[in-house]
Design a protein around this motif. Structure first.
Motif, PDB file in Angstrom:
ATOM      1  N   PHE A 406     -13.285  -6.125   5.965  1.00 20.82           N
ATOM      2  CA  PHE A 406     -14.344  -6.607   6.856  1.00 20.82           C
ATOM      3  C   PHE A 406     -15.649  -6.772   6.097  1.00 20.82           C
ATOM      4  CE2 PHE A 406     -14.416  -1.975   7.214  1.00 20.82           C
ATOM      5  CZ  PHE A 406     -15.767  -1.642   7.204  1.00 20.82           C
ATOM      6  N   PHE A 407     -16.415  -7.777   6.535  1.00 23.83           N
ATOM      7  CA  PHE A 407     -17.757  -8.027   6.017  1.00 23.83           C
ATOM      8  C   PHE A 407     -18.772  -7.380   6.947  1.00 23.83           C
ATOM      9  CE2 PHE A 407     -15.406 -11.858   4.548  1.00 23.83           C
ATOM     10  CZ  PHE A 407     -15.700 -11.809   3.192  1.00 23.83           C
ATOM     11  N   GLY A 419     -28.844 -10.466  18.210  1.00 17.45           N
ATOM     12  CA  GLY A 419     -27.715  -9.767  18.832  1.00 17.45           C
ATOM     13  C   GLY A 419     -26.785  -9.148  17.809  1.00 17.45           C
ATOM     14  N   ALA A 420     -25.642  -8.715  18.297  1.00 20.49           N
ATOM     15  CA  ALA A 420     -24.633  -8.090  17.439  1.00 20.49           C
ATOM     16  C   ALA A 420     -23.273  -8.611  17.875  1.00 20.49           C
ATOM     17  CB  ALA A 420     -24.696  -6.573  17.594  1.00 20.49           C
ATOM     18  N   LEU A 443     -18.652  -8.347  10.856  1.00 19.62           N
ATOM     19  CA  LEU A 443     -19.387  -7.462  11.769  1.00 19.62           C
ATOM     20  C   LEU A 443     -20.869  -7.698  11.526  1.00 19.62           C
ATOM     21  CD1 LEU A 443     -17.085  -4.435  11.139  1.00 19.62           C
ATOM     22  CD2 LEU A 443     -17.435  -5.431  13.367  1.00 19.62           C
ATOM     23  N   VAL A 444     -21.569  -8.157  12.553  1.00 22.81           N
ATOM     24  CA  VAL A 444     -22.959  -8.583  12.392  1.00 22.81           C
ATOM     25  C   VAL A 444     -23.861  -7.826  13.367  1.00 22.81           C
ATOM     26  CG1 VAL A 444     -24.517 -10.572  12.370  1.00 22.81           C
ATOM     27  CG2 VAL A 444     -22.098 -10.888  11.788  1.00 22.81           C
ATOM     28  N   CYS A 445     -24.984  -7.296  12.852  1.00 19.24           N
ATOM     29  CA  CYS A 445     -25.997  -6.655  13.700  1.00 19.24           C
ATOM     30  C   CYS A 445     -27.370  -7.183  13.286  1.00 19.24           C
ATOM     31  CB  CYS A 445     -25.956  -5.137  13.557  1.00 19.24           C
ATOM     32  SG  CYS A 445     -24.415  -4.396  14.156  1.00 19.24           S
ATOM     33  N   ASN A 446     -28.405  -6.750  13.997  1.00 21.65           N
ATOM     34  CA  ASN A 446     -29.783  -7.145  13.675  1.00 21.65           C
ATOM     35  C   ASN A 446     -30.680  -5.919  13.675  1.00 21.65           C
ATOM     36  OD1 ASN A 446     -30.541 -10.204  13.401  1.00 21.65           O
ATOM     37  ND2 ASN A 446     -28.860 -10.137  14.875  1.00 21.65           N
ATOM     38  N   PHE A 447     -30.502  -5.070  12.662  1.00 25.85           N
ATOM     39  CA  PHE A 447     -31.306  -3.860  12.534  1.00 25.85           C
ATOM     40  C   PHE A 447     -32.504  -4.137  11.622  1.00 25.85           C
ATOM     41  CE2 PHE A 447     -26.923  -1.612  12.687  1.00 25.85           C
ATOM     42  CZ  PHE A 447     -26.891  -1.686  14.072  1.00 25.85           C
ATOM     43  N   ASN A 448     -33.490  -3.224  11.662  1.00 21.61           N
ATOM     44  CA  ASN A 448     -34.576  -3.285  10.677  1.00 21.61           C
ATOM     45  C   ASN A 448     -34.000  -3.056   9.294  1.00 21.61           C
ATOM     46  OD1 ASN A 448     -37.095  -3.824  11.839  1.00 21.61           O
ATOM     47  ND2 ASN A 448     -37.212  -1.772  12.707  1.00 21.61           N
ATOM     48  N   SER A 449     -34.450  -3.826   8.310  1.00 22.49           N
ATOM     49  CA  SER A 449     -33.951  -3.624   6.947  1.00 22.49           C
ATOM     50  C   SER A 449     -34.673  -2.431   6.313  1.00 22.49           C
ATOM     51  CB  SER A 449     -34.160  -4.889   6.120  1.00 22.49           C
ATOM     52  OG  SER A 449     -35.483  -5.308   6.222  1.00 22.49           O
ATOM     53  N   PHE A 467     -21.114   1.281  16.447  1.00 29.10           N
ATOM     54  CA  PHE A 467     -19.797   1.789  16.853  1.00 29.10           C
ATOM     55  C   PHE A 467     -19.094   0.776  17.765  1.00 29.10           C
ATOM     56  CE2 PHE A 467     -20.800   5.644  14.819  1.00 29.10           C
ATOM     57  CZ  PHE A 467     -19.741   6.533  14.904  1.00 29.10           C
ATOM     58  N   HIS A 468     -19.870   0.179  18.672  1.00 30.21           N
ATOM     59  CA  HIS A 468     -19.307  -0.810  19.603  1.00 30.21           C
ATOM     60  C   HIS A 468     -18.659  -1.967  18.841  1.00 30.21           C
ATOM     61  CE1 HIS A 468     -19.335  -3.189  23.447  1.00 30.21           C
ATOM     62  NE2 HIS A 468     -19.350  -4.191  22.575  1.00 30.21           N
ATOM     63  N   GLU A 469     -19.419  -2.558  17.924  1.00 29.21           N
ATOM     64  CA  GLU A 469     -18.885  -3.714  17.186  1.00 29.21           C
ATOM     65  C   GLU A 469     -17.707  -3.307  16.300  1.00 29.21           C
ATOM     66  OE1 GLU A 469     -19.612  -6.482  18.249  1.00 29.21           O
ATOM     67  OE2 GLU A 469     -21.438  -5.947  19.323  1.00 29.21           O
ATOM     68  N   PHE A 470     -17.780  -2.082  15.761  1.00 28.91           N
ATOM     69  CA  PHE A 470     -16.674  -1.632  14.917  1.00 28.91           C
ATOM     70  C   PHE A 470     -15.403  -1.434  15.738  1.00 28.91           C
ATOM     71  CE2 PHE A 470     -14.505   1.127  11.761  1.00 28.91           C
ATOM     72  CZ  PHE A 470     -14.633   0.285  10.667  1.00 28.91           C
ATOM     73  N   GLY A 471     -15.572  -1.059  17.032  1.00 27.60           N
ATOM     74  CA  GLY A 471     -14.413  -0.961  17.928  1.00 27.60           C
ATOM     75  C   GLY A 471     -13.713  -2.310  18.058  1.00 27.60           C
TER      76      GLY A 471
END
Length: 681
Positions: A406-407, A419-420, A443-449, A467-471
């Protein structure tokens, strides 16, 4: 020079993909596929799996492997040239899938296979592929003739263009608003991490001072912590009016006509196929059987939740009035005073625990938790072809054998969709030569870098998001099915697809698991007991308000797709009516939430947003088995992997749930986990 998009082996060569190569590659693949279909069907008298289904799967997988990196890069490193190439291909792909879905000869071949003796010899997953395909032929207008058939193709093509435009308008409107701040006192109340991120952003754009944007980490920090009420009002107004007829960029990227046309065409499409409305059409591939069942489910949840939600809101109003002298709470005050109330009641804030959730620790903890549950090991691969410097790659193994990759792309930036999400890059399937193509996920999120030398520090909400996206990722990656159409998340009923993702979120609140996913970024000290106790105590803070907010979105989406009539239905009025029925908070009249509701206008959730709540009933009940047997029970973990994660879409989700839980799902676990049951049973 060969076109990198036509490479079928290995991972996508992201850095080699040029916008000008995209359309020629897709053109060639579509032509190749059409030729292949002709070849498969010519002289096919006695269709079986090997002569009909397998070669079709092979050609469609090749197309998917070419389109996947294009679609992904369009979402995460968008540019004018890439967007143009992407949009040029959409009508061609739409036409191709319409042609496939309306190919009478192919339909007859599948029908013949389904009625043959050979069908009984296929395994359960293969039979599911065939029956799903026949269902999808019917939903693709196989029975349509003449003008109706042509109209169906036009509708699909136009809808694909419109949903993309909706998404582009939201992205452009979000990117267009930013506020440069030169006086730090205007940002009083913002946590140090948020201030540092705003300063770093300004420097990256060669500006002085601080930069506040509508990227979610910047927006949520400002609306939650800024003492400056005018600043909160300004950013709320910009965020709540994105891509609409209101706000600072009123009319510039207005999604009003886009939404009207999308809804009009969806209703026409549904009626063309013999459904009364788009909501009915949507349920043809879901667990829920009738529109009334969905509406009853949501209204029943609303009835149980509203008293708690009203009490939540009243407590917030009382607190703001008594402690801060605020007589009238406005929309831009809610997050701010909610955070103050949470701190007053539980002496805890998201910012206080952020230092205990540095991204590297959370990631390692996530891998440890899922390793204990499902018997997998995860390691990072550093040498690979990236689309952006932030992209990372990991390998998933079981008992020493690599089973998936996974990326990860975790940080917010310009030209990246908000979004994620999880998406598939490669699907698990058995290839012609007998080898196994391993699943690969994005797997894509938008957190602070990270800021300077400090690693990215996550709020607990962001930990839950990961955790949600990893599920979802595990559902895609741990599948044991070898046929693309029902492998991983493919073929899973949409209202069951959130089961693994929401299920995994529960470990973010478990003391034993929290010991694994937390550790102070400077000292490594795990989350202290007093903070842990406060975090758990605050878990259901305003859960009634959150529940009715999700019900509001779900009912609005479902009723809109059930009732919409072109020229008659006022979208805003319908939303207002839903709010009058189930909401406890009335947004300001300029709020245009619907104009950026990408889930239903640009994602796969049209007349399906209720799926989050529907699947949460399943996920809460599934998790209750771990509460009974032990949070890391090897038996429960293995059963969840075997019956849910490994089976993909090869069997009906209710059958899989019963195989795991030993009975049908019960809503009481969800109400208990949300802290609603106690007040309403």
């Amino acid at each position: 020079m060969s076109n990198p998009l036509l490479a079928t082996q290995g991972l996508p060569p992201f850095s080699q993909i040029r916008p000008e190569q995209i359309e020629p590659a897709i053109d060639q693949l579509l032509q190749d596929n059409r030729d292949t279909v002709e070849k498969i069907l010519s002289g096919l008298t006695d269709p079986d799996w090997d002569t009909l289904v397998a070669p079709l799967e092979e050609m469609n997988d090749r197309l998917a492997k070419a389109w996947s990196p294009v679609s992904h890069m369009n979402s995460v490193v968008n540019s004018d040239a890439l967007r143009e190439a992407y949009n040029a291909c959409l009508p061609k792909l739409s036409q191709y899938w319409t042609d496939m879905g309306q190919n009478q000869e192919m339909f007859q071949a599948f029908q013949t296979l389904a009625e043959s003796e050979g069908f009984q010899k296929l395994d359960e997953a293969q039979q599911k592929v065939v029956t799903n395909t026949l269902r999808d032929f019917r939903l693709s207008g196989i029975a349509l003739q003449g003008e109706d058939k042509q109209r169906y193709a036009e509708l699909q093509q136009r809808l694909s263009e419109l949903t993309t435009r909706f998404s582009e308008n939201v992205m452009d409107a979000s990117d267009a608003w930013q506020k440069e701040i030169s006086d730090e006192s205007e940002l009083a109340g913002l946590p140090p991490m948020a201030l540092a991120a705003a300063k770093q952003l300004a420097q990256m754009k060669e500006k002085t001072g601080w930069l506040v944007t509508l990227d979610f980490p910047s927006y949520i920090a400002t609306i939650t912590y800024a003492d400056n009420r005018e600043l909160r009002k300004e950013i709320y107004t910009a965020f709540a009016t994105r891509a609409s007829d209101q706000g600072p960029n009123a009319g510039k990227w207005d999604n009003s006509p886009v939404m009207e046309e999308i809804l009009t065409l969806r209703q026409e499409l549904a009626r063309l196929l013999g459904f009364d409305n788009y909501a009915e059409y949507s349920l043809a591939t879901k667990m829920a059987e009738t529109p009334q069942q969905v509406i009853d489910f949501l209204q029943d949840l609303a009835e149980k939740s509203l008293p708690v939600a009203r009490a939540d809101y009243q407590q917030l109003c009382d607190f703001a009035r008594d402690e801060y002298g605020v007589e009238q709470l406005e929309a831009w005050d809610l997050a701010y005073y909610s955070e103050k109330l949470k701190q007053a009641r539980y002496a805890i804030s998201e910012e206080q625990i952020r230092p205990y959730f540095p991204l590297p620790t959370v990631l390692n903890g996530l891998f440890t938790v899922t390793g204990k549950l499902f018997g997998i090991e995860i390691k990072e691969i550093t040498e690979f072809d990236r689309w952006h410097k932030d992209a990372r790659l990991f390998e998933v193994s079981r008992q020493g054998t690599v089973i998936a990759r996974f990326f990860l792309d975790l940080y917010a930036r310009e030209k990246k969709r908000g979004g994620a999400w999880m998406d598939d890059c490669r699907v698990r399937r058995r290839l012609d030569d007998g080898s196994l193509q391993l699943p690969v996920a994005y797997l894509v999120c938008n957190f602070n870098s990270p800021v300077g030398d400090t690693p990215a520090l996550l709020t607990h909400n962001e930990v839950t998001t990961m955790f949600h996206e990893f599920g979802h990722g595990l559902h895609h990656m741990l599948t044991q099915i070898e046929y693309a159409d029902v492998s991983g998340i493919n073929g899973v009923a949409w209202d069951a697809v959130e089961l693994p993702s929401q299920f995994l979120e529960n470990w973010c609140y478990d003391p034993e698991a929290l010991g694994l996913i937390s550790g102070h970024y400077e000292t490594g000290e795990p989350l202290p007991q007093d903070l842990l106790d406060k975090l758990l105590a605050a878990r259901n803070f305003q859960s009634g308000m959150m529940m009715v907010r999700q019900i509001e979105f779900s009912l609005f989406d479902f009723l809109l797709h059930q009732q919409f009539e072109a020229g008659k239905t006022d979208i805003q009025q319908l939303l207002n009516d839903v709010r009058a029925q189930v909401a406890v908070i009335k947004p300001p009249v300029f709020n245009r939430f619907q104009h950026s509701f990408s889930h239903i206008f640009a994602g796969g959730y049209a007349a399906g947003y209720y799926s989050y709540k529907w699947a949460e009933v399943l996920s809460s009940d599934a998790f209750s088995r771990f509460e009974e047997e032990g949070i890391f029970s090897p038996e429960a973990g293995q059963d969840f992997r075997t019956h849910i994660l490994e089976m993909g879409g090869s069997r009906e989700p209710m059958d899989l749930f019963i195989a795991f839980r030993g009975r049908e799902p019960d809503v009481s676990a969800l109400l208990r986990h949300c802290g609603i049951a106690e007040e309403n049973t």
